[in-house]
Design an enzyme around this catalytic site. Structure first.
Site, PDB file in Angstrom:
ATOM      1  N   LYS A 185       0.766  -1.246  -0.147  1.00  0.00           N
ATOM      2  CA  LYS A 185       0.121   0.004   0.115  1.00  0.00           C
ATOM      3  C   LYS A 185       0.846   1.332  -0.158  1.00  0.00           C
ATOM      4  O   LYS A 185       0.404   2.401  -0.601  1.00  0.00           O
ATOM      5  CB  LYS A 185      -1.045  -0.107   1.220  1.00  0.00           C
ATOM      6  CG  LYS A 185      -1.881  -1.290   1.271  1.00  0.00           C
ATOM      7  CD  LYS A 185      -3.075  -0.946   0.293  1.00  0.00           C
ATOM      8  CE  LYS A 185      -4.166  -2.040   0.395  1.00  0.00           C
ATOM      9  NZ  LYS A 185      -3.710  -3.368   0.279  1.00  0.00           N
ATOM     10  N   TYR A 243      -3.582   6.527   3.803  1.00  0.00           N
ATOM     11  CA  TYR A 243      -3.270   5.219   4.392  1.00  0.00           C
ATOM     12  C   TYR A 243      -1.785   4.733   3.679  1.00  0.00           C
ATOM     13  O   TYR A 243      -0.867   4.321   4.570  1.00  0.00           O
ATOM     14  CB  TYR A 243      -4.207   4.103   4.393  1.00  0.00           C
ATOM     15  CG  TYR A 243      -3.880   2.668   4.892  1.00  0.00           C
ATOM     16  CD1 TYR A 243      -3.665   2.631   6.123  1.00  0.00           C
ATOM     17  CD2 TYR A 243      -3.730   1.653   4.315  1.00  0.00           C
ATOM     18  CE1 TYR A 243      -3.331   1.349   6.605  1.00  0.00           C
ATOM     19  CE2 TYR A 243      -3.591   0.479   4.367  1.00  0.00           C
ATOM     20  CZ  TYR A 243      -3.307   0.249   5.993  1.00  0.00           C
ATOM     21  OH  TYR A 243      -2.854  -0.945   6.464  1.00  0.00           O
ATOM     22  N   ASN A 302      -0.629  -8.457   1.287  1.00  0.00           N
ATOM     23  CA  ASN A 302      -1.881  -9.055   1.853  1.00  0.00           C
ATOM     24  C   ASN A 302      -1.382 -10.234   2.843  1.00  0.00           C
ATOM     25  O   ASN A 302      -1.111 -10.895   2.221  1.00  0.00           O
ATOM     26  CB  ASN A 302      -3.202  -8.941   1.200  1.00  0.00           C
ATOM     27  CG  ASN A 302      -3.292  -7.776   0.461  1.00  0.00           C
ATOM     28  OD1 ASN A 302      -4.021  -6.804   1.011  1.00  0.00           O
ATOM     29  ND2 ASN A 302      -3.244  -7.676  -1.071  1.00  0.00           N
ATOM     30  N   VAL A 303      -1.726 -10.139   4.103  1.00  0.00           N
ATOM     31  CA  VAL A 303      -1.315 -11.408   4.835  1.00  0.00           C
ATOM     32  C   VAL A 303      -2.952 -12.282   4.957  1.00  0.00           C
ATOM     33  O   VAL A 303      -3.788 -11.716   5.558  1.00  0.00           O
ATOM     34  CB  VAL A 303      -0.939 -11.126   6.215  1.00  0.00           C
ATOM     35  CG1 VAL A 303      -0.832 -12.422   7.099  1.00  0.00           C
ATOM     36  CG2 VAL A 303       0.340 -10.262   6.323  1.00  0.00           C
ATOM     37  N   SER A 311      -5.691 -12.694   7.889  1.00  0.00           N
ATOM     38  CA  SER A 311      -5.643 -11.654   8.887  1.00  0.00           C
ATOM     39  C   SER A 311      -6.922 -10.867   8.937  1.00  0.00           C
ATOM     40  O   SER A 311      -7.719 -11.050   8.106  1.00  0.00           O
ATOM     41  CB  SER A 311      -4.406 -10.818   8.695  1.00  0.00           C
ATOM     42  OG  SER A 311      -4.487 -10.028   7.530  1.00  0.00           O
ATOM     43  N   THR A 371     -14.996  -5.511  -6.340  1.00  0.00           N
ATOM     44  CA  THR A 371     -14.778  -4.040  -6.767  1.00  0.00           C
ATOM     45  C   THR A 371     -14.522  -3.955  -7.957  1.00  0.00           C
ATOM     46  O   THR A 371     -15.047  -2.820  -8.865  1.00  0.00           O
ATOM     47  CB  THR A 371     -14.073  -3.203  -5.825  1.00  0.00           C
ATOM     48  OG1 THR A 371     -12.941  -3.449  -6.099  1.00  0.00           O
ATOM     49  CG2 THR A 371     -14.688  -3.039  -4.619  1.00  0.00           C
ATOM     50  N   ARG A 399     -13.261   1.492  -5.438  1.00  0.00           N
ATOM     51  CA  ARG A 399     -13.582   2.898  -4.528  1.00  0.00           C
ATOM     52  C   ARG A 399     -12.661   3.830  -4.600  1.00  0.00           C
ATOM     53  O   ARG A 399     -11.779   3.251  -5.142  1.00  0.00           O
ATOM     54  CB  ARG A 399     -13.638   2.173  -3.056  1.00  0.00           C
ATOM     55  CG  ARG A 399     -14.658   1.092  -2.988  1.00  0.00           C
ATOM     56  CD  ARG A 399     -14.714   0.300  -1.665  1.00  0.00           C
ATOM     57  NE  ARG A 399     -13.293  -0.466  -1.642  1.00  0.00           N
ATOM     58  CZ  ARG A 399     -13.006  -1.378  -0.806  1.00  0.00           C
ATOM     59  NH1 ARG A 399     -13.928  -1.856   0.254  1.00  0.00           N
ATOM     60  NH2 ARG A 399     -12.177  -2.174  -0.882  1.00  0.00           N
TER      61      ARG A 399
END
Length: 205
Positions: A4, A12, A43-44, A47, A67, A131
Site C-alpha cells: 500500500k 493510508y 496482504n496477509v 488476517s 470491486t 472505490r
C-alpha cells in the site's frame, strides 16, 4: 510495511511510505548503534480484514462482492510473513528495504474459488465498482527502486549496502548488480495462482 505504501494514492498508503522513509533515515542519526531496516510485503491472508475473512462473512449471505473484475493482489500467509521477518533480522545491515518474492492472485478468482460447493447458479460474484483510493493492481517495488535493488534467495533487497550478497554461512560474498527493470514489480505482471492452486492455499491456512 506493505505494498500500500508503494506509489501510494491515499493517506493510508502515504503514511506507510513516510514510515518507511523515517525508518531508513534513522540509520543516519544512530550510526553503528541501532540498526533500522524495513520489511515490506503484501496482504496477509486470513488476517483481520483480509479478502479471505471478508469473503467468508459474505459467503454466509450467499453473495460475494468484488470491486473490479481485473483486480489482483499479492499473497503471503502469516507464517510466511513471520519467517520472512526473521530472515530480515538475521541479514539486515541497516537501511535496507526487504521484499519477499510472492505469488499474486485475481481477486475475482479467489471469490469464485471460495464459492465452490455452492449450487452452480449461486457461484457468482457481484462487481460493485472500484472505490476512491483503491488500486486495481498493487505494486511492491517501483521501477526507480529496481535501480538500487538486488535479488538474493527469493528476497529483493533495496538499498543493500554495496550490493553485497549474503552467503549461506552468513558472511559477505560476491557483489550483486541491481535489477534495473524497465517496470516495477506489480501484482499485474507476477504469475497468478490458478483456482486449483488457490484451493490448495486456502486449505493450508
Amino acid at each position: 510495511s506493505s505494498d500500500k505504501g508503494v506509489a501510494a494514492i491515499n493517506c493510508y498508503g502515504k503514511s506507510k511510505a513516510l514510515a518507511e522513509n523515517l525508518i531508513v533515515a534513522s540509520n543516519s542519526y544512530a550510526p553503528q548503534r541501532t540498526l533500522f531496516s524495513v520489511a515490506r510485503y503484501g496482504n496477509v491472508l486470513g488476517s483481520s480484514s483480509s479478502a479471505v475473512e471478508i469473503f467468508m462473512k459474505q459467503k454466509e449471505n450467499g453473495r460475494i462482492t468484488v470491486t473490479h473484475s481485473n483486480m489482483t493482489r499479492f499473497w503471503i500467509t502469516a507464517q510466511q510473513a513471520i519467517e520472512f521477518i526473521m530472515t530480515c533480522l538475521a541479514q539486515m545491515q541497516g537501511g535496507e528495504i526487504f521484499v519477499p518474492r510472492m505469488d499474486s492472485f485475481s481477486v475475482k478468482d479467489l471469490a469464485l474459488t471460495m464459492m465452490r460447493g455452492y449450487p452452480l447458479e449461486k457461484q457468482f460474484c457481484k462487481i460493485t465498482g472500484i472505490r476512491p483510493g483503491e488500486k486495481i493492481h498493487e505494486e511492491i517495488i517501483t521501477q526507480e527502486e529496481t535501480t538500487k535493488c538486488i535479488e538474493v534467495n527469493n528476497t529483493y533487497i533495496i538499498n543493500s549496502p554495496k550490493y553485497i550478497k549474503y552467503t549461506e554461512e552468513g558472511k559477505f560474498g560476491d557483489v550483486y548488480e541491481p535489477l534495473n527493470f524497465d517496470d516495477g514489480i506489480s501484482s499485474k505482471w507476477v504469475a497468478k495462482l490458478t483456482q486449483d492452486e488457490l484451493v490448495e492455499k486456502l486449505n493450508a491456512l
